[in-house]
Design an enzyme around this catalytic site. Structure first.
Site, mmCIF file in Angstrom:
data_model
loop_
_atom_site.group_PDB
_atom_site.id
_atom_site.type_symbol
_atom_site.label_atom_id
_atom_site.label_comp_id
_atom_site.label_asym_id
_atom_site.label_seq_id
_atom_site.Cartn_x
_atom_site.Cartn_y
_atom_site.Cartn_z
ATOM 1 N N GLU A 145 0.841 -1.219 0.000
ATOM 2 C CA GLU A 145 0.000 0.000 0.000
ATOM 3 C C GLU A 145 0.868 1.257 0.000
ATOM 4 O O GLU A 145 0.752 2.096 0.900
ATOM 5 C CB GLU A 145 -0.897 0.007 1.244
ATOM 6 C CG GLU A 145 -1.804 -1.199 1.387
ATOM 7 C CD GLU A 145 -2.509 -1.237 2.754
ATOM 8 O OE1 GLU A 145 -2.082 -0.518 3.683
ATOM 9 O OE2 GLU A 145 -3.478 -1.999 2.872
ATOM 10 N N PRO A 146 1.734 1.436 -0.992
ATOM 11 C CA PRO A 146 2.567 2.641 -0.990
ATOM 12 C C PRO A 146 1.747 3.870 -1.358
ATOM 13 O O PRO A 146 0.882 3.813 -2.229
ATOM 14 C CB PRO A 146 3.618 2.349 -2.068
ATOM 15 C CG PRO A 146 2.900 1.458 -3.043
ATOM 16 C CD PRO A 146 1.949 0.624 -2.206
ATOM 17 N N GLY A 147 2.015 4.972 -0.684
ATOM 18 C CA GLY A 147 1.355 6.229 -1.019
ATOM 19 C C GLY A 147 2.402 7.268 -1.360
ATOM 20 O O GLY A 147 2.682 7.583 -2.508
ATOM 21 N N ARG B 166 1.729 20.305 5.931
ATOM 22 C CA ARG B 166 2.711 19.403 6.541
ATOM 23 C C ARG B 166 3.711 20.107 7.470
ATOM 24 O O ARG B 166 3.989 19.590 8.548
ATOM 25 C CB ARG B 166 3.445 18.585 5.471
ATOM 26 C CG ARG B 166 2.508 17.697 4.648
ATOM 27 C CD ARG B 166 3.262 16.741 3.723
ATOM 28 N NE ARG B 166 4.025 15.778 4.477
ATOM 29 C CZ ARG B 166 5.331 15.838 4.677
ATOM 30 N NH1 ARG B 166 6.041 16.796 4.132
ATOM 31 N NH2 ARG B 166 5.926 14.928 5.422
ATOM 32 N N TYR C 228 3.356 18.526 11.021
ATOM 33 C CA TYR C 228 4.375 17.523 11.368
ATOM 34 C C TYR C 228 5.772 18.116 11.489
ATOM 35 O O TYR C 228 6.746 17.350 11.453
ATOM 36 C CB TYR C 228 4.479 16.455 10.275
ATOM 37 C CG TYR C 228 3.226 15.818 9.772
ATOM 38 C CD1 TYR C 228 2.337 15.183 10.645
ATOM 39 C CD2 TYR C 228 2.935 15.783 8.405
ATOM 40 C CE1 TYR C 228 1.206 14.551 10.160
ATOM 41 C CE2 TYR C 228 1.809 15.152 7.919
ATOM 42 C CZ TYR C 228 0.940 14.541 8.795
ATOM 43 O OH TYR C 228 -0.163 13.904 8.310
ATOM 44 N N CYS D 261 -3.052 34.072 9.473
ATOM 45 C CA CYS D 261 -2.832 34.684 10.780
ATOM 46 C C CYS D 261 -2.610 33.638 11.868
ATOM 47 O O CYS D 261 -3.459 33.436 12.750
ATOM 48 C CB CYS D 261 -3.995 35.606 11.112
ATOM 49 S SG CYS D 261 -4.067 36.946 9.928
ATOM 50 N N TYR E 1 0.123 13.961 0.564
ATOM 51 C CA TYR E 1 -0.351 14.558 1.822
ATOM 52 C C TYR E 1 -0.225 16.078 1.765
ATOM 53 O O TYR E 1 0.209 16.724 2.716
ATOM 54 C CB TYR E 1 0.403 13.970 3.024
ATOM 55 C CG TYR E 1 0.346 12.463 3.046
ATOM 56 C CD1 TYR E 1 -0.848 11.815 3.337
ATOM 57 C CD2 TYR E 1 1.449 11.673 2.728
ATOM 58 C CE1 TYR E 1 -0.936 10.429 3.327
ATOM 59 C CE2 TYR E 1 1.371 10.291 2.720
ATOM 60 C CZ TYR E 1 0.179 9.676 3.024
ATOM 61 O OH TYR E 1 0.086 8.308 3.009
HETATM 62 C C1 LIG Z 1 -1.432 6.012 5.064
HETATM 63 C C2 LIG Z 1 -1.463 4.545 4.847
HETATM 64 C C3 LIG Z 1 -0.680 3.957 3.848
HETATM 65 C C4 LIG Z 1 0.294 4.739 3.005
HETATM 66 O O1 LIG Z 1 1.412 5.140 3.699
HETATM 67 P P1 LIG Z 1 2.639 5.834 2.928
HETATM 68 O O2 LIG Z 1 3.579 6.192 3.988
HETATM 69 O O3 LIG Z 1 2.110 7.002 2.201
HETATM 70 O O4 LIG Z 1 3.199 4.798 2.002
HETATM 71 C C5 LIG Z 1 -0.815 2.600 3.637
HETATM 72 N N1 LIG Z 1 -1.673 1.852 4.383
HETATM 73 C C6 LIG Z 1 -2.425 2.376 5.361
HETATM 74 C C7 LIG Z 1 -3.334 1.503 6.133
HETATM 75 C C8 LIG Z 1 -2.342 3.736 5.624
HETATM 76 O O5 LIG Z 1 -3.080 4.264 6.616
#
Ligand SMILES: *Cc1c(COP(=O)(O)O)cnc(C)c1O
Length: 425
Positions: A275-277, A314, A318, A343, A372
């Site tokens: 699940e890469p984002g 961000r 963070y 502000c 993000y």
């Molecule tokens: C946010 C998330 C991701 C993606 O994370 P990245 O750091 O963007 O790769 C994958 N799986 C789950 C369950 C998430 O909450």
């Protein structure tokens, strides 16, 4: 690697000068490189073993329809955490069997919606959620394909707000309770248990915690099979970090990650899901902004830009670092505090930053703003939502228009006791 490079002294996205986009669309504006996204998808796929695994892009990182369609064309699926994301993924042409539904707070109506239209699996985060899923599935007469997300109690080592794998976070079933959770789920009607899932956090810059977590998952798969569960799918989540700061060591490469995964999972005998984002889209985007003015400070000057924390949250959320570069560098350097017009003192992108010198009217980019970023934008300070542009080669297109301020105002409704005539009294 990305496709934001200097050509003839001016920053381009692929073959398009960023100044041309600023001129046509105005600033602030997000600009994405399609070639960079495609390349990251291909590199990741190569690193984790080709077409066998499901690579489910974490939609929350960048849910724009054009981004999802670009990634769908590369064969990626989607990891979604709400029915809105599920519908976006479907609308972008992602097949239901490539959609994983994650999240700690799925509602019964979200479960029913996805169940009726199909998906690869729900990643359940508790036995109480499994009980709700069982009720929804039996009422519809559809078996729900499910896995449990395990909380492996591993400290991910990234920022606290994006670390999810320690025992005291809200995520997953504690690993010590996993066997009992699977046994409880097996006793429930309407659930087709098929797998296990883990995701320990985001922007991970060390493979150690991932390897530790995957090792625990491997051991648990053995225990689950011994208890008679048919575990065919292992979802290893996302989390691989990307370089934000040129002065920091490079995070592990997809190749190194893939090697580690291959070594740890060699005898698991499952279909893997990833699940890469961030890894896919972060470096594929910049936030393009114009310097409004340079305001002298007691110490370093304040470079006030027309982007703000509502456009790119961000840094304030963070303490995140984004490299900031002039679109047309002069070769001169300056040390500055880069701030937006909102502000809040937190509307600060960088403090005491050594950067290319800029003056009022110059364009700058905030790099690594494809993940993000636009998706977290808000209208705080009544600033319209930031537009987005996608570039592919020498072509570019607006993939989300700048929000119209009149529409933003019209979206509010006066209660009857404040309608025009009464207010005039
Ligand atoms: C946010 C998330 C991701 C993606 O994370 P990245 O750091 O963007 O790769 C994958 N799986 C789950 C369950 C998430 O909450």
């Amino acid at each position: 690697m990305d496709h934001f490079n200097l050509r003839d002294g001016a920053l381009h996205c692929e073959d398009v000068p960023l100044a041309a986009i600023a001129e046509a669309v105005g600033t602030p504006v997000y600009v994405y490189s399609a070639a960079t996204m495609r390349r990251h998808a291909q590199v990741f796929r190569g690193a984790v073993g080709g077409d066998g695994p499901l690579i489910a892009f974490a939609v929350k990182a960048n849910p724009n329809a054009a981004v999802l369609a670009t990634l769908a064309a590369e064969g990626l699926g989607a990891d979604v955490v709400s029915i809105g994301e599920y519908r976006r993924a479907m609308a972008a042409g992602i097949l239901p069997e490539r959609i994983v539904f994650s999240g700690v707070g799925k509602t019964a109506s979200e479960m029913a919606y996805a169940l009726q239209r199909g998906l690869c699996q729900f990643n359940l985060e508790s036995v109480v959620e499994a009980e709700m899923m069982s009720k929804v599935a039996t009422s519809l007469g559809i078996d729900a394909p499910v896995a449990f997300r395990i909380n492996p109690d591993v400290v991910a080592g990234s920022h606290a707000k994006i670390s999810t794998g320690a025992a005291d976070t809200k995520f997953g079933v504690p690993i010590d309770d996993a066997l009992a959770a699977y046994a409880a789920a097996r006793a429930l009607p309407g659930l087709a248990i098929q797998g296990i899932a883990v995701h320990i956090g985001s922007q991970l810059t060390d493979l150690g915690p991932l390897e530790h977590a995957f090792g625990k998952v491997g051991a648990l798969i053995g225990g689950l099979r011994a208890a008679g569960h048919d575990i065919r799918v292992a979802d290893l989540g996302g989390g691989l970090g990307v370089p934000y700061d040129r002065d920091m060591p490079l995070p592990p490469s997809p190749g190194e990650y893939g090697e580690m995964v291959k070594r740890i999972t060699a005898d698991w005998n499952v279909r893997l899901i990833f699940e890469p984002g961030r890894l896919i889209v972060a470096n594929a985007g910049v936030l393009l902004s114009e310097v409004v003015r340079v305001k002298p400070g007691v110490g370093d000057p304040f470079v006030v830009v027309d982007a703000a924390m509502n456009d790119l949250m961000r840094p304030s959320l963070y303490d995140a670092f984004h490299a900031i570069d002039p679109v047309v560098p002069t070769g001169e350097q300056m040390v500055a505090n880069v701030v937006g017009p909102v502000c809040e003192t937190g509307d600060t992108f960088a403090t005491g930053r050594k950067m290319g010198a800029v003056a009022a009217g110059d364009l700058v980019v905030f790099r690594t703003a494809g993940a993000y970023a636009a998706t977290m934008a808000s209208t705080y300070n009544s600033r319209p939502l930031t537009p987005e542009v996608m570039v592919s080669g020498d072509r570019w297109a607006v993939i989300r228009e700048r929000q119209n301020i009149s529409k933003l105002i019209e979206a509010d409704k006066l209660p009857p006791w404040l309608d025009g005539s009464a207010a005039a009294q």
